[in-house]
Design a protein around this motif. Sequence first.
Motif, PDB file in Angstrom:
ATOM      1  N   ASP A  87      20.866   8.729 -18.394  1.00 42.42           N
ATOM      2  CA  ASP A  87      20.578   9.157 -18.558  1.00 42.42           C
ATOM      3  C   ASP A  87      21.571  10.597 -18.905  1.00 42.42           C
ATOM      4  O   ASP A  87      22.565  10.146 -18.831  1.00 42.42           O
ATOM      5  CB  ASP A  87      19.068  10.243 -18.147  1.00 42.42           C
ATOM      6  N   GLU A  88      20.974  11.031 -20.365  1.00 41.43           N
ATOM      7  CA  GLU A  88      22.414  12.255 -20.975  1.00 41.43           C
ATOM      8  C   GLU A  88      22.519  13.037 -19.636  1.00 41.43           C
ATOM      9  O   GLU A  88      23.590  13.354 -20.042  1.00 41.43           O
ATOM     10  CB  GLU A  88      22.001  12.256 -22.332  1.00 41.43           C
ATOM     11  N   ALA A  89      21.423  13.194 -18.670  1.00 42.84           N
ATOM     12  CA  ALA A  89      21.719  14.913 -18.301  1.00 42.84           C
ATOM     13  C   ALA A  89      23.231  14.351 -17.338  1.00 42.84           C
ATOM     14  O   ALA A  89      23.735  15.114 -17.078  1.00 42.84           O
ATOM     15  CB  ALA A  89      20.627  15.065 -17.489  1.00 42.84           C
ATOM     16  N   LEU A  90      22.986  13.158 -16.286  1.00 43.69           N
ATOM     17  CA  LEU A  90      24.157  12.529 -15.339  1.00 43.69           C
ATOM     18  C   LEU A  90      25.625  12.256 -15.963  1.00 43.69           C
ATOM     19  O   LEU A  90      26.191  12.928 -15.269  1.00 43.69           O
ATOM     20  CB  LEU A  90      23.025  10.923 -15.374  1.00 43.69           C
ATOM     21  N   CYS A  91      25.057  12.239 -17.151  1.00 48.51           N
ATOM     22  CA  CYS A  91      26.891  12.126 -17.606  1.00 48.51           C
ATOM     23  C   CYS A  91      26.877  13.229 -18.380  1.00 48.51           C
ATOM     24  O   CYS A  91      28.239  13.195 -18.096  1.00 48.51           O
ATOM     25  CB  CYS A  91      26.396  10.895 -19.523  1.00 48.51           C
ATOM     26  N   ASP A  92      26.401  14.280 -18.606  1.00 50.98           N
ATOM     27  CA  ASP A  92      26.650  15.575 -18.874  1.00 50.98           C
ATOM     28  C   ASP A  92      26.705  16.289 -17.039  1.00 50.98           C
ATOM     29  O   ASP A  92      27.755  17.694 -17.171  1.00 50.98           O
ATOM     30  CB  ASP A  92      25.547  16.649 -19.678  1.00 50.98           C
ATOM     31  N   ALA A  93      26.311  16.209 -16.059  1.00 52.79           N
ATOM     32  CA  ALA A  93      26.479  16.910 -14.878  1.00 52.79           C
ATOM     33  C   ALA A  93      28.098  16.100 -14.552  1.00 52.79           C
ATOM     34  O   ALA A  93      28.660  16.779 -14.071  1.00 52.79           O
ATOM     35  CB  ALA A  93      25.481  16.433 -13.796  1.00 52.79           C
ATOM     36  N   LEU A  94      28.344  15.147 -14.880  1.00 53.42           N
ATOM     37  CA  LEU A  94      29.405  14.857 -14.515  1.00 53.42           C
ATOM     38  C   LEU A  94      30.878  14.857 -15.067  1.00 53.42           C
ATOM     39  O   LEU A  94      31.639  15.480 -14.650  1.00 53.42           O
ATOM     40  CB  LEU A  94      29.795  13.172 -14.850  1.00 53.42           C
ATOM     41  N   ALA A  95      30.000  15.742 -16.585  1.00 53.65           N
ATOM     42  CA  ALA A  95      30.986  15.507 -17.688  1.00 53.65           C
ATOM     43  C   ALA A  95      31.914  17.321 -17.150  1.00 53.65           C
ATOM     44  O   ALA A  95      32.901  17.735 -17.375  1.00 53.65           O
ATOM     45  CB  ALA A  95      30.870  16.165 -18.829  1.00 53.65           C
ATOM     46  N   ALA A  96      30.533  17.891 -17.219  1.00 57.63           N
ATOM     47  CA  ALA A  96      30.752  19.608 -16.574  1.00 57.63           C
ATOM     48  C   ALA A  96      31.715  19.841 -14.799  1.00 57.63           C
ATOM     49  O   ALA A  96      32.343  20.442 -14.735  1.00 57.63           O
ATOM     50  CB  ALA A  96      29.495  20.056 -15.995  1.00 57.63           C
ATOM     51  N   ALA A  97      31.702  18.524 -14.087  1.00 56.81           N
ATOM     52  CA  ALA A  97      32.326  18.492 -12.975  1.00 56.81           C
ATOM     53  C   ALA A  97      33.511  18.184 -12.934  1.00 56.81           C
ATOM     54  O   ALA A  97      34.667  18.519 -12.428  1.00 56.81           O
ATOM     55  CB  ALA A  97      31.686  17.686 -11.983  1.00 56.81           C
ATOM     56  N   LEU A  98      34.082  17.207 -14.404  1.00 50.08           N
ATOM     57  CA  LEU A  98      35.186  17.117 -14.286  1.00 50.08           C
ATOM     58  C   LEU A  98      36.465  17.602 -14.109  1.00 50.08           C
ATOM     59  O   LEU A  98      37.643  17.442 -13.956  1.00 50.08           O
ATOM     60  CB  LEU A  98      35.608  15.589 -15.774  1.00 50.08           C
ATOM     61  N   PRO A  99      35.866  18.725 -15.191  1.00 51.76           N
ATOM     62  CA  PRO A  99      37.534  19.654 -15.549  1.00 51.76           C
ATOM     63  C   PRO A  99      37.962  20.556 -14.565  1.00 51.76           C
ATOM     64  O   PRO A  99      39.003  20.638 -13.615  1.00 51.76           O
ATOM     65  CB  PRO A  99      37.254  20.737 -16.371  1.00 51.76           C
ATOM     66  N   SER A 100      37.510  20.459 -12.939  1.00 51.77           N
ATOM     67  CA  SER A 100      37.487  21.188 -12.241  1.00 51.77           C
ATOM     68  C   SER A 100      37.390  20.543 -10.732  1.00 51.77           C
ATOM     69  O   SER A 100      38.215  20.950  -9.726  1.00 51.77           O
ATOM     70  CB  SER A 100      36.518  22.340 -11.290  1.00 51.77           C
ATOM     71  N   ASN A 101      37.151  18.815 -10.834  1.00 50.70           N
ATOM     72  CA  ASN A 101      36.915  18.099  -9.771  1.00 50.70           C
ATOM     73  C   ASN A 101      39.038  17.430  -9.967  1.00 50.70           C
ATOM     74  O   ASN A 101      39.335  17.094 -10.768  1.00 50.70           O
ATOM     75  CB  ASN A 101      36.662  16.997  -9.598  1.00 50.70           C
ATOM     76  N   SER A 102      39.689  17.630  -8.678  1.00 45.93           N
ATOM     77  CA  SER A 102      41.256  17.133  -9.138  1.00 45.93           C
ATOM     78  C   SER A 102      41.521  15.603  -8.299  1.00 45.93           C
ATOM     79  O   SER A 102      42.374  15.245  -8.516  1.00 45.93           O
ATOM     80  CB  SER A 102      42.049  17.886  -8.305  1.00 45.93           C
ATOM     81  N   THR A 103      40.286  15.480  -7.494  1.00 43.74           N
ATOM     82  CA  THR A 103      40.454  14.799  -6.299  1.00 43.74           C
ATOM     83  C   THR A 103      39.665  12.801  -6.950  1.00 43.74           C
ATOM     84  O   THR A 103      40.175  12.082  -6.706  1.00 43.74           O
ATOM     85  CB  THR A 103      39.212  14.709  -5.335  1.00 43.74           C
ATOM     86  N   LEU A 104      39.208  13.465  -7.944  1.00 44.40           N
ATOM     87  CA  LEU A 104      38.345  12.026  -8.681  1.00 44.40           C
ATOM     88  C   LEU A 104      39.403  11.127  -8.589  1.00 44.40           C
ATOM     89  O   LEU A 104      40.078  11.340  -9.808  1.00 44.40           O
ATOM     90  CB  LEU A 104      37.638  12.043  -9.545  1.00 44.40           C
ATOM     91  N   GLN A 105      39.881  10.281  -8.413  1.00 44.93           N
ATOM     92  CA  GLN A 105      40.629   9.057  -9.404  1.00 44.93           C
ATOM     93  C   GLN A 105      39.944   7.705  -9.490  1.00 44.93           C
ATOM     94  O   GLN A 105      40.826   7.060 -10.984  1.00 44.93           O
ATOM     95  CB  GLN A 105      41.836   8.862  -8.041  1.00 44.93           C
ATOM     96  N   ASP A 106      39.286   7.640  -9.616  1.00 42.51           N
ATOM     97  CA  ASP A 106      38.416   6.549 -10.645  1.00 42.51           C
ATOM     98  C   ASP A 106      36.772   6.065 -10.780  1.00 42.51           C
ATOM     99  O   ASP A 106      36.441   7.055  -9.819  1.00 42.51           O
ATOM    100  CB  ASP A 106      38.827   5.539  -9.406  1.00 42.51           C
TER     101      ASP A 106
END
Length: 119
Positions: A45-64
């Motif tokens: 759902d859109e809420a999951l995509c939005d939650a991931l999008a909100a986390a992406l700018p501050s998460n520097s360890t996610l590589q894949d």
Amino acid sequence: MEGTALASLMFTNCSLSAEESATIMASGLGRNTSISSIQVMLPSDEALCDALAAALPSNSTLQDLSFRDDSMINGEVPISVVHLSSIFSALGENTGLKSLKVVVHESMDESLCTAMKYG
């Protein structure tokens, strides 16, 4: 959760039922320092995509990060690729992602192409 050291997360047909769940998830992933891989099996759902999008700018360890839409295979209604535009927009601020894979069975619209270009 604090103190855990997960390296990988997989979301399969995930739906966040409440806005509060999406906020908690975005906050947790944004502060996480161990997860290096997230795979999302659509439809989602859109809420999951939005939650991931909100986390992406501050998460520097996610590589894949990968999105795969198997809904056509299963005869389900596919997710709109428009939900992914928030993900692409957030990538412009992410410093750790090295690999992004998006496999969908739908054509892209102009807003998604714009988000990809500037993300």
